[in-house]
Design a protein around this motif. Structure first.
Motif, PDB file in Angstrom:
ATOM      1  N   LEU A 106       0.815  -1.214   0.000  1.00 54.90           N
ATOM      2  CA  LEU A 106       0.000   0.000   0.000  1.00 54.90           C
ATOM      3  C   LEU A 106       0.852   1.269   0.000  1.00 54.90           C
ATOM      4  N   PHE A 107       1.995   1.245   0.714  1.00 53.69           N
ATOM      5  CA  PHE A 107       2.828   2.448   0.725  1.00 53.69           C
ATOM      6  C   PHE A 107       4.324   2.107   0.739  1.00 53.69           C
ATOM      7  N   GLY A 108       4.660   0.954   0.222  1.00 51.36           N
ATOM      8  CA  GLY A 108       6.064   0.557   0.182  1.00 51.36           C
ATOM      9  C   GLY A 108       6.330  -0.418  -0.946  1.00 51.36           C
ATOM     10  N   ASP A 109       7.226  -1.387  -0.688  1.00 55.83           N
ATOM     11  CA  ASP A 109       7.592  -2.421  -1.668  1.00 55.83           C
ATOM     12  C   ASP A 109       8.174  -1.840  -2.954  1.00 55.83           C
ATOM     13  N   GLU A 110       8.905  -0.743  -2.827  1.00 55.35           N
ATOM     14  CA  GLU A 110       9.534  -0.143  -3.993  1.00 55.35           C
ATOM     15  C   GLU A 110      10.490  -1.136  -4.662  1.00 55.35           C
ATOM     16  N   GLY A 111      10.501  -1.110  -5.985  1.00 56.68           N
ATOM     17  CA  GLY A 111      11.390  -1.999  -6.737  1.00 56.68           C
ATOM     18  C   GLY A 111      10.886  -3.416  -6.875  1.00 56.68           C
ATOM     19  N   SER A 112       9.748  -3.703  -6.305  1.00 61.19           N
ATOM     20  CA  SER A 112       9.189  -5.059  -6.367  1.00 61.19           C
ATOM     21  C   SER A 112       8.393  -5.264  -7.653  1.00 61.19           C
ATOM     22  N   ALA A 113       7.992  -6.504  -7.888  1.00 66.48           N
ATOM     23  CA  ALA A 113       7.146  -6.797  -9.045  1.00 66.48           C
ATOM     24  C   ALA A 113       5.822  -6.048  -8.935  1.00 66.48           C
ATOM     25  N   PHE A 114       5.283  -5.960  -7.729  1.00 68.99           N
ATOM     26  CA  PHE A 114       4.025  -5.230  -7.560  1.00 68.99           C
ATOM     27  C   PHE A 114       4.217  -3.756  -7.873  1.00 68.99           C
ATOM     28  N   SER A 115       5.285  -3.184  -7.356  1.00 70.28           N
ATOM     29  CA  SER A 115       5.547  -1.767  -7.572  1.00 70.28           C
ATOM     30  C   SER A 115       5.754  -1.476  -9.058  1.00 70.28           C
ATOM     31  N   ILE A 116       6.528  -2.317  -9.728  1.00 68.08           N
ATOM     32  CA  ILE A 116       6.756  -2.142 -11.163  1.00 68.08           C
ATOM     33  C   ILE A 116       5.449  -2.348 -11.933  1.00 68.08           C
ATOM     34  N   GLY A 117       4.688  -3.388 -11.549  1.00 68.50           N
ATOM     35  CA  GLY A 117       3.420  -3.638 -12.215  1.00 68.50           C
ATOM     36  C   GLY A 117       2.431  -2.507 -12.030  1.00 68.50           C
ATOM     37  N   ARG A 118       2.409  -1.941 -10.842  1.00 66.70           N
ATOM     38  CA  ARG A 118       1.536  -0.794 -10.570  1.00 66.70           C
ATOM     39  C   ARG A 118       1.950   0.401 -11.435  1.00 66.70           C
ATOM     40  N   ALA A 119       3.269   0.594 -11.591  1.00 63.75           N
ATOM     41  CA  ALA A 119       3.757   1.685 -12.432  1.00 63.75           C
ATOM     42  C   ALA A 119       3.401   1.451 -13.897  1.00 63.75           C
TER      43      ALA A 119
ATOM     44  N   GLN B 207       2.137  -9.433 -11.877  1.00 64.27           N
ATOM     45  CA  GLN B 207       2.400 -10.115 -13.143  1.00 64.27           C
ATOM     46  C   GLN B 207       2.660  -9.122 -14.273  1.00 64.27           C
ATOM     47  N   MET B 208       2.190  -7.899 -14.125  1.00 58.15           N
ATOM     48  CA  MET B 208       2.388  -6.875 -15.153  1.00 58.15           C
ATOM     49  C   MET B 208       3.841  -6.409 -15.219  1.00 58.15           C
ATOM     50  N   ALA B 209       4.632  -6.725 -14.187  1.00 59.53           N
ATOM     51  CA  ALA B 209       6.028  -6.265 -14.163  1.00 59.53           C
ATOM     52  C   ALA B 209       6.819  -6.798 -15.347  1.00 59.53           C
ATOM     53  N   SER B 210       6.562  -8.033 -15.736  1.00 61.17           N
ATOM     54  CA  SER B 210       7.315  -8.625 -16.844  1.00 61.17           C
ATOM     55  C   SER B 210       7.147  -7.828 -18.128  1.00 61.17           C
ATOM     56  N   LEU B 211       6.016  -7.145 -18.274  1.00 61.60           N
ATOM     57  CA  LEU B 211       5.775  -6.358 -19.483  1.00 61.60           C
ATOM     58  C   LEU B 211       6.742  -5.179 -19.577  1.00 61.60           C
ATOM     59  N   ALA B 212       7.095  -4.613 -18.432  1.00 66.53           N
ATOM     60  CA  ALA B 212       8.035  -3.491 -18.427  1.00 66.53           C
ATOM     61  C   ALA B 212       9.403  -3.935 -18.930  1.00 66.53           C
ATOM     62  N   PHE B 213       9.844  -5.122 -18.536  1.00 63.64           N
ATOM     63  CA  PHE B 213      11.159  -5.606 -18.949  1.00 63.64           C
ATOM     64  C   PHE B 213      11.200  -5.887 -20.452  1.00 63.64           C
ATOM     65  N   SER B 214      10.160  -6.530 -20.967  1.00 60.90           N
ATOM     66  CA  SER B 214      10.139  -6.825 -22.394  1.00 60.90           C
ATOM     67  C   SER B 214       9.997  -5.553 -23.216  1.00 60.90           C
ATOM     68  N   ALA B 215       9.174  -4.597 -22.762  1.00 63.41           N
ATOM     69  CA  ALA B 215       8.987  -3.346 -23.506  1.00 63.41           C
ATOM     70  C   ALA B 215      10.244  -2.485 -23.466  1.00 63.41           C
ATOM     71  N   ALA B 216      10.932  -2.475 -22.307  1.00 60.35           N
ATOM     72  CA  ALA B 216      12.174  -1.698 -22.200  1.00 60.35           C
ATOM     73  C   ALA B 216      13.225  -2.238 -23.164  1.00 60.35           C
ATOM     74  N   ALA B 217      13.263  -3.554 -23.318  1.00 62.15           N
ATOM     75  CA  ALA B 217      14.226  -4.164 -24.243  1.00 62.15           C
ATOM     76  C   ALA B 217      13.947  -3.757 -25.684  1.00 62.15           C
ATOM     77  N   GLN B 218      12.699  -3.368 -25.951  1.00 61.13           N
ATOM     78  CA  GLN B 218      12.315  -2.919 -27.292  1.00 61.13           C
ATOM     79  C   GLN B 218      12.396  -1.403 -27.443  1.00 61.13           C
ATOM     80  N   GLY B 219      12.905  -0.733 -26.407  1.00 62.80           N
ATOM     81  CA  GLY B 219      13.125   0.704 -26.498  1.00 62.80           C
ATOM     82  C   GLY B 219      11.997   1.580 -26.002  1.00 62.80           C
TER      83      GLY B 219
END
Length: 321
Positions: free
Chosen positions: A161-174, A224-236
């Motif tokens: 809710l107000f932490g877990d920075e750098g986690s899969a949840f945090s990345i997925g939320r972003a 689970q949405m975190a994995s999308l950030a890694f694949s999209a970043a690899a594509q620029g």
């Protein structure tokens, strides 16, 4: 896995439980040599066991299922073993640990049971001595350390809710935030929009709300949405790259602060685990570079792909006390 019927008094259980899954290993002590590793007889898995995320009933139910699965994998009848170490996310408070201890006692899991947060066993993998800093970036995130004097410190682990920075949840939320802002016109356009719709099998962005909030465990779906950030970043994709840069800085800051508080400079051991770090070597390198930029020298970095092995080692130590 084993065709023998060992004495339950010679068995230990190690558990690594988080916000997505629970892993249990059943192992046999090697009493012939104190330097020999225990022999793993069976491995089991189940759903999440972070009671802060899923509640005590589901957490203990998944712990029980993982243990049952480990005995089944070993082709052994379930029994009370000599010792068990449960390294669990969300087990930092005495009240949290007491819930699990009470369940373990009622379920007769082991003669001796230790319930610890999921970072502690990481400092015991690969013959670790328990001194150093562990960084976890799975569904949640946490840095935890201990020095040779037994002093401990932690950073992060405040929950989703107000932490877990750098986690899969945090990345997925972003990721989801970037999509919502792009759809509204408040943010830059990103390939994440199409990626999220494809991942959730939706036809329009407006359906994302029901898909996330209507799921049984929304936190897991967001993670689970975190994995999308890694694949999209690899594509620029620029939005994804920004998300990952911030995540790397957040995780590195946790390590640096923890090491400084414990005066672990240079840092003798940095144990890294969690799907975010294990599955993404380029991201792991980003984190390491940010730690170096903060002038924290790491003498030994270990990627703990099986953190449950540290829990097994701690369970073995319980039998010798």
């Amino acid at each position: 896995m084993s065709t023998q019927q060992p004495d339950p008094a010679s068995l230990v259980i190690g558990i690594d439980g988080g916000g997505t899954k629970t892993i249990a290993w059943l192992a046999e002590l090697n009493r012939a040599s104190s330097d020999s590793n225990p022999r793993v007889l069976g491995k089991g898995s189940a759903g999440p066991s972070n009671q802060r995320a899923v509640g005590p009933m589901m957490a203990t139910g998944n712990l029980d299922a993982a243990i049952e699965s480990a005995f089944s994998d070993a082709a052994l009848p379930r029994a009370t073993v000599a010792a068990a170490c449960l390294g669990l996310a969300g087990a930092d408070r005495d009240s949290d640990r007491r819930v699990i201890q009470d369940w373990a006692g009622a379920a007769r899991v082991a003669t001796r049971v230790a319930v610890v947060n999921d970072a502690i066993p990481l400092l015991y993998v690969d013959h670790g001595t328990g001194s150093g800093v562990a960084i976890i970036a799975g569904t949640g995130s946490l840095a935890w350390g201990r020095n040779d004097s037994g002093q401990t410190a932690r950073s992060g682990g405040w929950g989703y809710l107000f932490g877990d920075e750098g986690s899969a949840f945090s990345i997925g939320r972003a990721v989801l935030a970037a999509v919502s802002q792009a759809v509204d016109g408040r943010g830059e356009q990103t390939s994440l929009t199409a990626d999220v719709l494809s991942s959730l099998r939706l036809s329009s962005p407006q359906e994302i709300i029901a898909a996330i909030y209507g799921s049984e465990v929304p936190r897991a779906v967001v993670a689970q949405m975190a994995s999308l950030a890694f694949s999209a970043a690899a594509q620029g994709d620029l939005a994804s790259n920004t998300i990952l840069q911030q995540a790397a800085e957040d995780l590195a800051a946790m390590v640096v602060v923890t090491a400084q508080r414990l005066k672990l400079l240079p840092l003798p051991l940095l144990a890294m685990t969690g799907a975010v770090l294990i599955q993404n070597p380029d991201f792991r390198l980003r984190v390491s570079k940010r730690i170096e930029a903060a002038e924290v020298q790491v003498l030994n970095a270990v990627l703990a792909t099986d953190p449950v092995s540290g829990a097994v080692n701690l369970a073995c130590q319980l039998t010798a006390e």
